[in-house]
Design a protein around this motif. Structure first.
Motif, short mmCIF file in Angstrom:
data_model
loop_
_atom_site.label_atom_id
_atom_site.label_comp_id
_atom_site.label_asym_id
_atom_site.label_seq_id
_atom_site.Cartn_x
_atom_site.Cartn_y
_atom_site.Cartn_z
N THR A 186 0.82 -1.21 0.00
CA THR A 186 0.00 0.00 0.00
C THR A 186 0.85 1.26 0.00
OG1 THR A 186 -0.06 0.07 2.42
CG2 THR A 186 -1.81 -1.17 1.32
N ALA A 187 2.15 1.09 0.28
CA ALA A 187 3.02 2.25 0.42
C ALA A 187 3.61 2.69 -0.91
CB ALA A 187 4.15 1.94 1.41
N HIS A 188 3.41 1.88 -1.95
CA HIS A 188 3.96 2.23 -3.26
C HIS A 188 2.81 2.49 -4.22
CE1 HIS A 188 7.97 1.01 -1.92
NE2 HIS A 188 7.31 0.07 -1.24
N SER A 189 2.85 3.62 -4.90
CA SER A 189 1.70 4.02 -5.70
C SER A 189 1.33 3.00 -6.76
CB SER A 189 1.98 5.37 -6.36
OG SER A 189 2.14 6.33 -5.35
N ASP A 190 2.35 2.43 -7.44
CA ASP A 190 2.03 1.47 -8.52
C ASP A 190 1.39 0.20 -7.96
OD1 ASP A 190 4.43 0.97 -7.22
OD2 ASP A 190 5.26 -0.16 -8.91
N GLN A 191 1.91 -0.26 -6.82
CA GLN A 191 1.36 -1.47 -6.22
C GLN A 191 -0.04 -1.20 -5.65
OE1 GLN A 191 4.31 -3.05 -3.49
NE2 GLN A 191 5.95 -2.66 -4.97
N LEU A 192 -0.23 -0.01 -5.12
CA LEU A 192 -1.54 0.36 -4.60
C LEU A 192 -2.56 0.34 -5.74
CD1 LEU A 192 -3.44 1.38 -2.41
CD2 LEU A 192 -2.56 3.69 -2.80
N ARG A 193 -2.13 0.87 -6.91
CA ARG A 193 -3.04 0.87 -8.06
C ARG A 193 -3.42 -0.55 -8.46
NH1 ARG A 193 -0.52 5.87 -9.51
NH2 ARG A 193 1.29 4.80 -10.42
N SER A 194 -2.43 -1.49 -8.41
CA SER A 194 -2.73 -2.88 -8.80
C SER A 194 -3.70 -3.50 -7.80
CB SER A 194 -1.43 -3.69 -8.92
OG SER A 194 -1.14 -4.36 -7.71
N LEU A 195 -3.59 -3.13 -6.52
CA LEU A 195 -4.53 -3.64 -5.51
C LEU A 195 -5.95 -3.15 -5.82
CD1 LEU A 195 -2.51 -3.07 -2.18
CD2 LEU A 195 -3.03 -5.28 -3.25
N LEU A 196 -6.07 -1.88 -6.17
CA LEU A 196 -7.39 -1.33 -6.48
C LEU A 196 -7.97 -2.03 -7.70
CD1 LEU A 196 -6.53 2.47 -5.94
CD2 LEU A 196 -7.70 0.94 -4.34
N GLU A 197 -7.09 -2.25 -8.66
CA GLU A 197 -7.49 -2.93 -9.91
C GLU A 197 -8.00 -4.34 -9.60
OE1 GLU A 197 -4.57 -3.51 -13.42
OE2 GLU A 197 -4.59 -1.37 -12.82
N ASP A 198 -7.38 -4.99 -8.60
CA ASP A 198 -7.76 -6.37 -8.28
C ASP A 198 -8.99 -6.42 -7.35
OD1 ASP A 198 -5.80 -7.45 -9.86
OD2 ASP A 198 -4.32 -7.53 -8.24
N GLY A 199 -9.59 -5.27 -7.08
CA GLY A 199 -10.86 -5.28 -6.37
C GLY A 199 -10.79 -4.97 -4.89
N ILE A 200 -9.60 -4.58 -4.42
CA ILE A 200 -9.47 -4.24 -3.01
C ILE A 200 -10.08 -2.86 -2.77
CG2 ILE A 200 -7.78 -3.63 -1.20
CD1 ILE A 200 -8.01 -6.63 -1.67
N THR A 201 -10.90 -2.72 -1.71
CA THR A 201 -11.52 -1.41 -1.42
C THR A 201 -11.15 -0.89 -0.03
OG1 THR A 201 -13.48 -2.55 -0.59
CG2 THR A 201 -13.52 -1.86 -2.90
N GLU A 202 -10.29 -1.64 0.68
CA GLU A 202 -9.83 -1.18 2.00
C GLU A 202 -8.33 -1.35 2.06
OE1 GLU A 202 -11.46 -2.67 5.67
OE2 GLU A 202 -13.47 -2.78 4.77
N VAL A 203 -7.63 -0.27 2.43
CA VAL A 203 -6.17 -0.37 2.58
C VAL A 203 -5.75 0.31 3.87
CG1 VAL A 203 -5.62 -0.52 0.11
CG2 VAL A 203 -5.83 1.73 1.21
N SER A 204 -4.59 -0.14 4.39
CA SER A 204 -4.02 0.51 5.57
C SER A 204 -2.60 0.95 5.22
CB SER A 204 -3.99 -0.48 6.74
OG SER A 204 -3.63 0.19 7.92
N VAL A 205 -2.32 2.24 5.43
CA VAL A 205 -1.04 2.80 5.00
C VAL A 205 -0.34 3.48 6.17
CG1 VAL A 205 -1.91 3.18 2.67
CG2 VAL A 205 -2.06 5.02 4.34
N PRO A 206 0.99 3.62 6.11
CA PRO A 206 1.67 4.37 7.17
C PRO A 206 1.17 5.81 7.19
CG PRO A 206 3.25 3.20 5.79
CD PRO A 206 1.93 3.09 5.11
N PRO A 207 1.08 6.42 8.37
CA PRO A 207 0.54 7.78 8.46
C PRO A 207 1.23 8.76 7.52
CG PRO A 207 0.87 6.89 10.65
CD PRO A 207 1.42 5.88 9.69
N ALA A 208 2.55 8.60 7.36
CA ALA A 208 3.30 9.54 6.54
C ALA A 208 2.88 9.47 5.07
CB ALA A 208 4.79 9.28 6.67
N LEU A 209 2.30 8.33 4.67
CA LEU A 209 1.96 8.16 3.27
C LEU A 209 0.46 8.30 3.02
CD1 LEU A 209 4.32 5.14 2.58
CD2 LEU A 209 4.70 7.54 2.06
N LEU A 210 -0.25 8.74 4.03
CA LEU A 210 -1.70 8.84 3.91
C LEU A 210 -2.11 9.78 2.78
CD1 LEU A 210 -4.42 8.07 5.18
CD2 LEU A 210 -4.18 10.00 6.72
N ALA A 211 -1.47 10.95 2.74
CA ALA A 211 -1.83 11.93 1.72
C ALA A 211 -1.53 11.38 0.33
CB ALA A 211 -1.07 13.22 1.97
#
Lengths: 824, 206
Positions: A789-814
């Protein structure tokens, strides 16, 4: 001089009193046939003021009626302010009997005159003693003692026991036996329902209450062990947990009112504290990297080093006990004024920390030993330093993180008072740090931190300290970069040495304090500083945006918390709760903290989240996080060994402490969910659930509120991922770090296998996709926590695969919110 | 005692009466403002006994005057000056009066003041004058009386002035701590006045 030996003791013809205050003797029931009463000690009240002497005598008579003869000897021979040796002599003569006379006096001159009077009286029919003690309390107590038939020694001892009490502002800390005879002691109990029990803030309120009822000698305790409610450190040391029975006992004047007020205070404590509680200090440190510098507050500073000497030079001894005692009082007074001024200028958490410090200055457990040392001949500064060090040492040695955290406050207060003695005024050392200075210090204390103007200064570099201490919380909240645990290798650079404080966090290399940096390093640091500022600014804008994709898909974005203190860096309304709170960081290398400290930590997260979900994961130790004495040693393959839930279930003694704290937290505030790591088989969930039910039953039988929270699992073992429908849970969260390792059979830290350990591996992606689909089909929430979830490209692949809930480090929330908003 | 004794009593009472307001002003600055009033009350009472005192030997007269001060002054200075005189009187007793016996008596008296006040020189009290004067007297026993008297008065004046820079650590003035600096100590001032009065009478009759 003629000596008055002609007076009849007691029942004989008695010399008429001056000023019409002749006490009358009541017939004594024990009087013998000869008509002689059992003699009681007579009291002579000497004051510079006739009104004071008469008033005090009247107050004492009110306590004991006419059982004790009390004479007032106030004023000079003309009736003005002063003392009259003749009048004192007359009073002593009239009071004299075989039991003797106790003389109480107000100020020094009265003592001199009383001594003179006694000396000039010569031989008398009974003993005379001059008592040192507070006049009003002393006279009342002496009267009560004498009325009970105490002899002169006992009366004098009772009055003199009040000296220490008056100096410290309290009576002795021993239970019951210091009770004032004749006043019935009052005792009442109630149940402590306040979440977190009797922690610092209610303790401060209780101590303040006890001081308002000082004469009642209020004690607090468990029923078997009592401490004086007037000493903050003593009350804190009780460490009474929520649900425990708290007993108040008072035996002095106004005992009932004091006990009732204390009960009302405890019962009136809200079930939920009004403001964010003080951070639970001290212990929760990352077990890893103990020797390395750590980022306590992220950021970057470029500027001159400035040495902050925290221990002031001790002033020259004055060579006189009273002058030293006055120096102590003046310094404490000044320290208190400074802290009050500081606390008016700050808010909430900072003010609460300072309130604790102000109360410490009033604590007899701290101040009384200092006075004793001064009386024994120590200079004030030495006495203060030694007494502080002793108390700090005791608190640091305590196993309780709460007391350990108080040690830091005590050290802070200690230095402030020493500074005041040395005449350092406001606690700001004479040379104020220059603009952009990087303040290098052994340990930065909260009050010192708050006394500096951080709009002008660069940052803080501490040789010691910890990332979870009070001051780190303050620094993060004010965006002041701070490094801790630099150790001694930094040395003592010449003040003004140019430096870079690199506290940019774990992504950007090792945190460090670079002395005499090269021009390139400075240019680079300044560039990064600008970039950081720009990034913070632009990201801050995203923080407040909802996490909705371009297709209108709402994504739940939660934060992953490594330490309880991490929540200080993010506002709860900017996220959807805590998706993963790791608890292995509670581990300090030797033991988990006790139930109370764990409860405090969990409760704090829940308070912060304000009803949003908080997913706390039980200890995930073993594997790459071995635990001495607990992990199975020398496992050939620790990642496939006894770790996570396997290790917890193998150590039910330790596990139950965590489950108890969690069950209490679940009942104390809404939103708690508990996640089990490394679950492979449904039995592991069921065994944990059974244990949970056991501890809840146990807690309830102890009278403590407890609930079994909703249970979920981290999906990281492929066997569980492939058969998720077998698990009776209310949520799951995919732990991608371990799942990728187990699916690709490649260690995450192997440089040679970097291509194999691939988060975007088709096998991994298929598993994630299938889990997401299962969630949609059955309504089971499926989240992802872990580095993906901390890497934008991997986060996009998670969203693409149907994930709708993620947990990220506070510093990367924005950044995560921005990625989501720009997707697909 | 003799006519000298009566003159001593009158001179002491006179100087206290003359300077009562000054002593009270000094005491108001750093104490409870009653030193002049109290001493005046005490020495007036002593003066009323001049005839009786004159009839007694010096030792007995000092003792009696001391007791009167104790009973009449009404402040801490009563027992302090009273103790000084009583101890001096006891030291002299019925024995001969000489520079040496006076020096020994003063020594006893000063020790008694120290004990009574639980103090010593350096605490900004009357002892800051009495102690140096006693030592000066003890060191100059062999010199002619007029020289001794001059030296003693100089020492008293200098010692008094030295209390100005002291910080009081005894008595009511100690409540002021450092703020007591910059003021003469009223007890040291009254001691100086009494010493000067005594020296004047002894000087005239020598």
């Amino acid at each position: 001089m003629t000596v008055a030996t002609d007076l009849e003791p007691m029942m004989g013809a008695r010399t008429p009193m001056r000023r019409g205050t002749a006490p009358t003797l009541v017939p004594d029931p024990d009087a013998t046939e000869a008509g002689t009463a059992i003699p009681t000690v007579g009291l002579c009240v000497v004051s510079h003021s006739p009104l004071v002497a008469e008033g005090v005598a009247a107050m004492a008579r009110q306590m004991v009626g006419s059982q004790v003869r009390i004479e007032a000897a106030g004023g000079n021979p003309d009736g003005g302010l002063g003392t009259d040796v003749g009048r004192i002599q007359a009073a002593v003569r009239s009071l004299m009997g075989p039991a003797g006379v106790a003389i109480l006096f107000d100020l020094g001159g009265a003592e001199t005159n009383a001594e003179m009077a006694v000396e000039l009286l010569g031989e008398l029919s009974g003993p005379v003693r001059i008592c040192h003690g507070p006049l009003v309390e002393g006279a009342v107590l002496a009267a009560v003692e004498a009325s009970g038939g105490a002899d002169l020694d006992a009366v004098v001892a009772a009055v003199q026991a009040q000296v220490a009490a008056a100096v410290a502002g309290t009576t002795e800390a021993e239970p019951a036996d210091t009770a004032v005879p004749g006043i019935p002691s009052v005792e009442k109990a109630t149940t402590l329902t306040h979440p977190g029990g009797l922690h610092a803030r209610p303790c401060v309120r209780l101590v303040q209450l006890a001081k308002r009822h000082a004469a009642a000698d209020l004690k607090v305790g468990t029923g078997t062990h009592f401490v004086s409610a007037i000493s903050l450190s003593a009350v804190l040391s009780l460490r009474m947990p929520e649900g425990s029975t708290i007993v108040f006992r008072a035996s002095g004047l106004g005992a009932r009112a004091a006990v009732d007020a204390a009960i009302a205070l405890i019962e009136g404590l809200e079930r939920v504290p009004t403001a964010s509680g003080l951070p639970v200090g001290g212990r929760m440190e990352d077990a890893a990297g103990a020797a390395a510098a750590r980022v306590a507050a992220p950021g970057l500073a470029v500027g001159p080093v400035w040495l902050d000497t925290t221990v002031p030079v001790e002033p020259e001894p004055l060579g006189d006990v009273w002058a030293e005692a006055e120096r102590l009082d003046t310094a404490i007074l000044q320290a208190r004024r400074e802290l009050m001024a500081l606390s008016r200028a700050v808010h909430d958490d900072a003010a609460a920390i300072l309130a604790v410090q102000i109360e410490l200055l009033n604590d007899p457990a701290l101040v009384e030993p200092v006075r004793r040392r001064i009386i024994a001949g120590d200079p004030a500064a030495v006495a203060w330093r030694v007494a502080c060090a002793e108390l700090v040492g005791r608190q640091k040695a305590a196993t309780d993180p709460y007391l350990q955290a108080r040690a830091a406050d005590l050290e802070d207060v200690g230095v402030r008072v020493l500074r005041a003695m040395a005449g350092h005024g406001s606690g700001v050392t004479p040379s104020y740090p220059p603009d952009n200075a990087i303040v290098l210090t052994d340990v930065m204390t909260p009050s010192r931190f708050l006394s500096l103007d951080w709009r002008r200064l660069g940052g803080v570099a501490q040789r010691g300290g910890s990332a979870t201490c009070h001051v780190a919380v303050l620094a993060r909240a004010r965006r002041v970069p701070m490094l801790v645990r630099l150790g001694t290798q930094v040395g003592n650079p010449v003040p003004g040495t140019p430096a870079i404080l690199d506290a940019e966090g774990r992504d950007s290399g090792t945190p460090s304090l670079i002395l005499n940096p090269s021009d390139e390093q400075i240019t680079d640091a300044k560039r990064r500083q600008t970039a950081l500022a720009t990034r913070r600014e632009s990201e801050a804008a995203w923080l407040t945006q909802p996490a909705v994709g371009r297709n209108g898909q709402k994504i739940t974005v939660m934060v992953t918390i490594d330490t309880p203190a991490a929540i200080d860096t993010v506002a709860p309304e900017h996220c959807d709760g805590i998706g993963l709170a790791r608890t292995e960081f509670l581990w300090d290398g030797n033991a988990l903290p006790g139930e109370e400290a764990q409860f405090d930590a969990y409760y704090r997260l829940l308070r912060w989240a304000g009803g949003r979900p908080v997913i706390v994961r039980t200890m995930d130790l073993g594997g790459d996080k071995p635990m001495a004495g607990l992990s199975v040693e020398e496992e050939a393959n620790p990642f496939l060994g006894v770790r996570g839930i396997r290790l917890s279930l193998a150590n039910p003694g330790i596990f139950r402490v965590q489950l108890r704290a969690l069950a209490r937290a679940a009942a104390a505030a809404p939103g708690l969910k508990v996640m089990l790591p490394m679950v492979t088989r449904p039995e592991e969930v069921e065994d944990t659930r059974a244990l949970f039910h056991q501890v809840v039953a146990e807690l309830r039988s102890e009278g403590t509120r407890a609930e079994v929270p909703p249970l979920g699992i981290t999906v990281e073992v492929p066997a569980a991922a492939l058969t998720i429908e077998r698990f009776d849970v209310t949520f799951v969260s995919i732990g991608t770090n371990d799942l990728i390792q187990y699916v690709t059979a490649a260690a995450r830290d192997s440089a040679a296998l970097r291509d194999v350990y691939d988060p975007l591996d088709p096998g991994v992606r298929r598993l994630i996709r299938e889990l997401a689909e299962h969630g949609k089909r059955t309504g089971l929430p499926v989240a992802v926590c872990g580095d993906m979830t901390a890497h934008s490209d991997q986060l996009r692949s998670l969203l693409e695969d149907g994930i709708t809930e993620v947990s990220v480090p506070p510093a990367l929330l924005a950044r995560a919110k921005r990625t989501i908003a720009e997707w697909p | 005692m003799t006519a000298v004794g009566a003159r001593l009593v009158v001179a002491a009472a006179d100087t206290i009466r003359t300077h009562a307001d000054e002593l009270t002003t000094l005491d108001r600055a750093i104490g409870d403002g009653d030193h002049g009033i109290n001493l005046r009350r005490g020495f007036d009472a002593v003066a009323e006994q001049t005839e009786e005192l004159a009839a007694l030997p010096l030792g007995g007269a000092l003792e009696k005057a001391g007791v009167t001060l104790v009973m009449k002054v009404g402040g801490a200075s009563g027992p302090l000056y009273g103790s000084l005189l009583i101890a001096m009187g006891k030291s002299l007793g019925d024995g001969p009066v000489s520079v040496a016996t006076i020096a020994a008596a003063l020594s006893d008296g000063v020790e008694k003041v120290k004990a009574r006040g639980r103090s010593d020189a350096g605490a900004k009290t009357m002892l800051d004058v009495l102690v140096p004067v006693r030592e000066c007297l003890a060191a100059n026993l062999d010199r002619p009386v007029p020289d001794i008297l001059t030296t003693i008065q100089e020492v008293a004046d200098t010692s008094l002035e030295a209390t100005r820079d002291m910080v009081a650590t005894k008595g009511r003035a100690s409540f002021l701590g450092p703020r007591s600096r910059g003021h003469l100590d009223p007890g040291a001032r009254s001691s100086t006045l009494l010493i000067r009065a005594v020296c004047a009478v002894v000087g005239e009759s020598a």
